[in-house]
Design a protein around this motif. Structure first.
Motif, PDB file in Angstrom:
ATOM      1  N   ARG A 172       8.166  23.071 -41.725  1.00  0.00           N
ATOM      2  CA  ARG A 172       8.663  21.686 -41.731  1.00  0.00           C
ATOM      3  C   ARG A 172       9.282  21.319 -40.386  1.00  0.00           C
ATOM      4  N   GLU A 173      10.070  22.223 -39.829  1.00  0.00           N
ATOM      5  CA  GLU A 173      10.705  21.957 -38.535  1.00  0.00           C
ATOM      6  C   GLU A 173       9.662  21.850 -37.430  1.00  0.00           C
ATOM      7  N   LEU A 174       8.668  22.710 -37.473  1.00  0.00           N
ATOM      8  CA  LEU A 174       7.626  22.649 -36.440  1.00  0.00           C
ATOM      9  C   LEU A 174       6.802  21.363 -36.562  1.00  0.00           C
ATOM     10  N   LEU A 175       6.542  20.911 -37.798  1.00  0.00           N
ATOM     11  CA  LEU A 175       5.843  19.647 -37.975  1.00  0.00           C
ATOM     12  C   LEU A 175       6.659  18.492 -37.407  1.00  0.00           C
ATOM     13  N   ASP A 176       7.976  18.515 -37.591  1.00  0.00           N
ATOM     14  CA  ASP A 176       8.833  17.457 -37.026  1.00  0.00           C
ATOM     15  C   ASP A 176       8.785  17.477 -35.502  1.00  0.00           C
ATOM     16  N   VAL A 177       8.801  18.680 -34.932  1.00  0.00           N
ATOM     17  CA  VAL A 177       8.692  18.781 -33.472  1.00  0.00           C
ATOM     18  C   VAL A 177       7.331  18.235 -33.020  1.00  0.00           C
ATOM     19  N   GLY A 178       6.270  18.570 -33.762  1.00  0.00           N
ATOM     20  CA  GLY A 178       4.946  18.056 -33.409  1.00  0.00           C
ATOM     21  C   GLY A 178       4.883  16.541 -33.461  1.00  0.00           C
ATOM     22  N   LYS A 179       5.581  15.946 -34.431  1.00  0.00           N
ATOM     23  CA  LYS A 179       5.608  14.476 -34.526  1.00  0.00           C
ATOM     24  C   LYS A 179       6.283  13.865 -33.303  1.00  0.00           C
ATOM     25  N   ALA A 229       8.530   6.761 -36.779  1.00  0.00           N
ATOM     26  CA  ALA A 229       9.873   7.135 -37.259  1.00  0.00           C
ATOM     27  C   ALA A 229      10.154   8.596 -36.922  1.00  0.00           C
ATOM     28  N   VAL A 230      10.282   8.911 -35.637  1.00  0.00           N
ATOM     29  CA  VAL A 230      10.545  10.297 -35.233  1.00  0.00           C
ATOM     30  C   VAL A 230      11.980  10.677 -35.580  1.00  0.00           C
ATOM     31  N   GLU A 231      12.168  11.956 -35.879  1.00  0.00           N
ATOM     32  CA  GLU A 231      13.498  12.453 -36.219  1.00  0.00           C
ATOM     33  C   GLU A 231      14.020  13.324 -35.082  1.00  0.00           C
ATOM     34  N   ASN A 232      15.332  13.362 -34.970  1.00  0.00           N
ATOM     35  CA  ASN A 232      15.962  14.118 -33.893  1.00  0.00           C
ATOM     36  C   ASN A 232      15.696  15.610 -34.074  1.00  0.00           C
ATOM     37  N   PRO A 233      15.033  16.239 -33.093  1.00  0.00           N
ATOM     38  CA  PRO A 233      14.719  17.668 -33.229  1.00  0.00           C
ATOM     39  C   PRO A 233      15.810  18.573 -32.673  1.00  0.00           C
ATOM     40  N   ALA A 234      17.019  18.048 -32.452  1.00  0.00           N
ATOM     41  CA  ALA A 234      18.055  18.821 -31.753  1.00  0.00           C
ATOM     42  C   ALA A 234      18.356  20.141 -32.455  1.00  0.00           C
ATOM     43  N   ALA A 235      18.506  20.127 -33.789  1.00  0.00           N
ATOM     44  CA  ALA A 235      18.854  21.362 -34.509  1.00  0.00           C
ATOM     45  C   ALA A 235      17.739  22.396 -34.369  1.00  0.00           C
ATOM     46  N   ALA A 236      16.495  21.959 -34.541  1.00  0.00           N
ATOM     47  CA  ALA A 236      15.377  22.892 -34.419  1.00  0.00           C
ATOM     48  C   ALA A 236      15.272  23.440 -32.996  1.00  0.00           C
ATOM     49  N   LEU A 237      15.496  22.590 -32.011  1.00  0.00           N
ATOM     50  CA  LEU A 237      15.419  23.051 -30.616  1.00  0.00           C
ATOM     51  C   LEU A 237      16.498  24.073 -30.326  1.00  0.00           C
ATOM     52  N   LYS A 238      17.705  23.857 -30.851  1.00  0.00           N
ATOM     53  CA  LYS A 238      18.790  24.806 -30.606  1.00  0.00           C
ATOM     54  C   LYS A 238      18.492  26.154 -31.247  1.00  0.00           C
ATOM     55  N   ILE A 279      17.639  30.129 -29.376  1.00  0.00           N
ATOM     56  CA  ILE A 279      18.323  31.425 -29.580  1.00  0.00           C
ATOM     57  C   ILE A 279      17.408  32.439 -30.244  1.00  0.00           C
ATOM     58  N   GLY A 280      16.102  32.095 -30.376  1.00  0.00           N
ATOM     59  CA  GLY A 280      15.125  33.057 -30.877  1.00  0.00           C
ATOM     60  C   GLY A 280      14.882  33.032 -32.363  1.00  0.00           C
ATOM     61  N   ALA A 281      15.418  32.042 -33.070  1.00  0.00           N
ATOM     62  CA  ALA A 281      15.206  31.963 -34.515  1.00  0.00           C
ATOM     63  C   ALA A 281      13.784  31.495 -34.820  1.00  0.00           C
ATOM     64  N   GLY A 338      11.021  26.852 -28.012  1.00  0.00           N
ATOM     65  CA  GLY A 338      12.282  27.171 -27.337  1.00  0.00           C
ATOM     66  C   GLY A 338      12.140  27.128 -25.831  1.00  0.00           C
ATOM     67  N   GLY A 339      10.990  27.560 -25.310  1.00  0.00           N
ATOM     68  CA  GLY A 339      10.780  27.518 -23.870  1.00  0.00           C
ATOM     69  C   GLY A 339      10.708  26.103 -23.315  1.00  0.00           C
ATOM     70  N   CYS A 340      10.319  25.156 -24.168  1.00  0.00           N
ATOM     71  CA  CYS A 340      10.221  23.751 -23.714  1.00  0.00           C
ATOM     72  C   CYS A 340      11.347  22.884 -24.266  1.00  0.00           C
ATOM     73  N   ALA A 341      12.382  23.507 -24.834  1.00  0.00           N
ATOM     74  CA  ALA A 341      13.424  22.754 -25.542  1.00  0.00           C
ATOM     75  C   ALA A 341      14.120  21.737 -24.639  1.00  0.00           C
ATOM     76  N   ALA A 342      14.447  22.131 -23.414  1.00  0.00           N
ATOM     77  CA  ALA A 342      15.158  21.219 -22.522  1.00  0.00           C
ATOM     78  C   ALA A 342      14.310  19.991 -22.211  1.00  0.00           C
ATOM     79  N   SER A 343      13.012  20.214 -21.944  1.00  0.00           N
ATOM     80  CA  SER A 343      12.121  19.090 -21.656  1.00  0.00           C
ATOM     81  C   SER A 343      11.978  18.171 -22.871  1.00  0.00           C
ATOM     82  N   ILE A 344      11.815  18.782 -24.057  1.00  0.00           N
ATOM     83  CA  ILE A 344      11.667  17.978 -25.277  1.00  0.00           C
ATOM     84  C   ILE A 344      12.930  17.177 -25.536  1.00  0.00           C
ATOM     85  N   ARG A 345      14.080  17.788 -25.332  1.00  0.00           N
ATOM     86  CA  ARG A 345      15.350  17.095 -25.582  1.00  0.00           C
ATOM     87  C   ARG A 345      15.502  15.894 -24.653  1.00  0.00           C
ATOM     88  N   GLY A 346      15.210  16.066 -23.381  1.00  0.00           N
ATOM     89  CA  GLY A 346      15.328  14.950 -22.436  1.00  0.00           C
ATOM     90  C   GLY A 346      14.329  13.841 -22.723  1.00  0.00           C
TER      91      GLY A 346
END
Length: 793
Positions: free
Chosen positions: A86-93, A66-75, A79-81, A256-264
């Motif tokens: 919790r957000e990093l754990l979701d990205v790891g999932k 049950a992966v969740e959309n990481p779009a907000a965290a990636l965005k 921008i350097g935030a 952030g450096g891999c955001a485009a790859s993760i999003r695709g």
């Protein structure tokens, strides 16, 4: 979704599909599916589902969780935030899901599929995933080994805490201070170590007061001896938080450096999840792949409504668009008319959504650009519309939209008003829709529409069969036969007085009465023909079974004859070998006598040889009769002779090794030097070889029972499902060779239904195979089109 798709309950099918999706975004995509309108798009969507189903059956389904959309965290990371744990754990999932897909993809064999581009779009980032997993333990906890600096700070915090606790432990154990303390414990207030002191003794312990209990009887004092240690802990905790922030910023920058790859990759995973959900839905419905056409031809074989219980629903056959473009379905209420037209509309829409259909092989559906439906009671109190008005409003809208690429489904056409006017209006509506070249299926009770269908080219009657004897519908759809409402028969069975029914018959017009009589006669004739056909089919099956049994008996007799001939040939060969060996021995003795003819005792030797020759001649004569055996000595071995024993051949005077235990007639095979012979056990004597190693052709012989390939169980069924065509043909060749060597007459080859490619490849090979006599598809109960039954030569 438009109202027409909801009328045929496509939304319920999509809800079932959404339940089979793993992630929320895939569920949302499933609920938002709309039927495609272009032939190429529909075929492409169907191919995705077929390939997903093929891969699932062969390699199982990859679990993405049950992966969740990481779009907000990636965005935010772009921008350097700083991302939260919790957000990093979701990205790891999400990254773990990518790794799962990639591992699953590596096991795939064969060429490209329609899903290859999606699988190739999923790029795993194992280093980043491992870094996140090693750094963040939970939403509140960062691992000590996240950095050397963090590990050092936490070590110092533990040391300072231990130092403070040591001081306080001495205090709470001291008899001097115990009387001042409310409890002999150490606790914390605002992150500082304190002890609970009774209010009246607060001046007895020097230190800082940090808190008071709710009752006011206890104050929490930080003794002066631990102030410095607590201050050091506070400073270290500040450094700890700063280091954690640095670590989280560093991880966030990597994300952030891999955001485009993760999003695709995530988008590809969601789409794959949807296609695998379609595959699971197909398995649940026992669905197959229909042919997709753009000619407007519908041919559904054994179609089942997917929302009804698959164990109870009655399959129907329905066709449209070949010899007729309009189908008028009649029959009694609750007979299945509405279910029939809903089945047609729903399966057509499902196919255009890329879903496999619960139909038999050989079905085909077209791509309709418009699906126009008027089903159910749409009476509206708010709009002051009666049932008839609501239906007319719908039909007016349908007439405005219908064209040559439309499928129109009309339930109870013309109902809700005067029967005469309603029937006339219904016929006019059908004629208008036909003039607009639409495909039309309508249900009705009106005899006028049945007559219209009988008298009009391109319009066909159909009925939902009803058993008047039991007052139960059979739910079978019969094309070419007008149905009856059976109102009189049903009423009579329910107990309505016969005089009321007869009175009602008198009110029927003569034309209607004659028409109903003709329909009744047609129905009776049809049922008789159905019974005759069923009887003929059962007799044909019985005849085929009897013929198959006779063929099997004949083949068994042939095999038995061949075995007897082979047994006789082996026995004759053994006799010939023994005779040849005896003859060679006699010749050797004659040559020896010839060499000794000049010796003094030649006459005596010649006389002895003559006696021996006559004795050996008698033995040869005995060999000529393999049935009669003499055992003058009545010799009985100490134990049964078995394979590997050493025995002496009486006729040859040589020792040999037993190659096989005695058969039912007492014969055994013996190897004596280069001679291999078959003799009766009465003509051999068991030799004690306890101190010798028995060999046959320089190879050790075991006394254990010997099993051979011929005696093992031979399978008569081969399952090729999930294999590629090339793999399946290799397995098929090996399987047929094994069955031919084992004398198996008939074999079953399971290839499944699927797209039919594997079945075609198997039957093409069987057609050319030298050892295959005939083959056919399985019948009902054998697997139908999913198996092929082959008869071997």
């Amino acid at each position: 979704m438009d109202k027409y798709c909801k009328a045929i309950e496509l939304d319920k099918i999509l809800a079932r599909l959404a339940q089979l999706c793993s992630c929320e975004d895939a569920k949302a995509m499933a609920l938002a599916i709309e039927p495609a309108r272009d032939l190429r798009d529909v075929r492409e969507l169907m191919q995705y589902t077929v390939d997903a189903n093929t891969l699932t059956n062969r390699y199982s389904t990859p679990s993405v969780g049950a992966v969740e959309n990481p779009a907000a965290a990636l965005k935010r990371s772009e921008i350097g935030a700083r991302l939260s744990p919790r957000e990093l754990l979701d990205v790891g999932k999400v990254l773990r899901a990518f790794e799962t897909i990639e591992r699953w993809r590596r096991q795939l064999e064969g060429g490209q599929t329609s899903l290859s581009y999606l699988l190739d779009s999923v790029v795993a980032l194992p280093d980043l995933q491992k870094h996140i997993a090693d750094t963040i333990i939970s939403e509140e906890e960062i691992a000590d080994n996240a950095s050397p600096e963090l590990a050092d700070i936490r070590r110092k915090i533990r040391q300072a805490g231990a130092k403070a606790r040591e001081v306080l432990d001495k205090m709470v154990r001291s008899a001097t201070y115990q009387k001042f303390l409310q409890d002999n414990i150490i606790t914390q207030r605002d992150g500082r170590f304190v002890v609970p002191v009774k209010l009246e003794y607060r001046n007895e312990i020097k230190g800082l007061v940090h808190d008071t209990s709710s009752s006011g009887a206890t104050v929490f004092i930080e003794p002066m001896g631990v102030v410095e240690a607590n201050n050091e802990i506070r400073l270290l905790q500040g450094r700890e938080q700063a280091e954690i922030d640095r670590i989280l910023y560093e991880l966030s920058a990597q994300v952030g450096g891999c955001a485009a790859s993760i999003r695709g990759s995530y988008e590809a995973v969601v789409e794959l999840d949807l296609y695998f959900a379609k595959s699971r839905l197909a398995d649940e419905m026992h669905a197959s792949v229909p042919a997709i056409n753009d000619t407007g031809v519908v041919r559904l074989k054994k179609a089942r409504h997917p929302l009804l219980d698959k164990h109870k629903v009655v399959p129907i056959d329905l066709s449209l668009g070949e010899t007729f473009d309009t189908l008028v379905v009649t029959g009694p209420n609750t007979g299945g008319k509405t279910v029939a037209i809903k089945t047609l509309g729903l399966l057509t829409a499902m196919a255009q959504c890329g879903l496999m259909l619960p139909v038999a092989d050989g079905s085909t559906v077209p791509v309709f650009k418009k699906l126009l439906v008027d089903i159910g009671d749409e009476q509206s109190i708010e709009q002051s519309l009666s049932t008839f008005s609501a239906h007319m409003t719908n039909i007016i809208r349908i007439l405005d939209e219908a064209d040559g690429d439309s499928l129109v489904l009309l339930d109870e056409l013309g109902a809700g008003t005067d029967p005469v006017e309603g029937a006339a209006l219904a016929v006019a509506i059908i004629e208008q829709l036909r003039a607009q070249r639409a495909r039309v299926v309508a249900t009705t009770h009106y005899a006028e529409i049945k007559m219209y269908a009988l008298n009009t080219d391109g319009v066909e009657n159909a009925c939902c069969e009803f058993d008047v004897a039991t007052l139960r519908p059979t739910y079978r759809l019969l094309t070419g036969v007008p149905g009856r409402s059976n109102a009189f028969a049903i009423s009579e069975r329910l107990g309505l007085p016969s005089d009321v029914i007869e009175n009602a018959r008198t009110h029927l017009s003569g034309e209607n009465a004659r028409f109903e009589d003709v329909v009744a006669q047609l129905e009776g004739t049809r049922q008789e023909l159905e019974k005759e056909r069923a009887l003929a089919a059962s007799q044909r099956v019985e005849a085929q079974r009897t013929s198959a049994e006779a063929d099997e008996l004949r083949r068994t007799a042939e095999r038995e004859r061949e075995r007897e001939l082979e047994r006789a040939r082996v026995q004759a060969r053994g006799i010939v070998e023994q005779v040849s060996a005896q003859a060679e021995k006699l010749i050797d003795e004659l040559d020896e006598l010839r060499r000794q003819k000049d010796s003094a005792d030649f006459s005596e030797r010649a006389a002895a040889a003559k006696v021996a020759f006559k004795a050996n001649l008698r033995k040869l004569q005995d060999l000529a009769d393999p049935v009669t055996r003499k055992n003058v000595e009545n010799y009985v071995p100490d134990r049964p002779i078995k394979r590997g024993d050493t025995v002496r051949l009486l006729e040859l005077g040589k020792e040999g090794t037993v190659l096989s235990a005695p058969d039912g007639q007492g014969y055994l095979n013996v190897q004596a030097g280069i001679i291999k012979t078959r003799v009766h056990q009465s003509e051999v004597r068991l030799v004690d070889m306890s101190n010798k190693r028995v060999t046959v052709n320089n190879a050790g012989v075991s006394s254990r029972g010997v099993s051979s390939k011929a005696t093992r169980d031979v399978k008569t069924e081969l399952d090729l499902r999930g294999m590629t065509s090339d793999e399946a043909l290799v397995e098929l060749e090996r399987f047929i060779d094994s069955c031919v060597l084992s004398g198996v007459p008939t074999v079953t080859i399971i290839h499944g239904k699927g797209t039919g490619a594997l079945r075609a490849a198997v039957q093409q090979r069987l057609r050319k195979h030298r050892n295959v006599k005939t083959f056919r598809l399985g019948t009902y109960g054998e697997g139908e089109a999913g198996v092929t039954i082959a008869e071997l030569k």
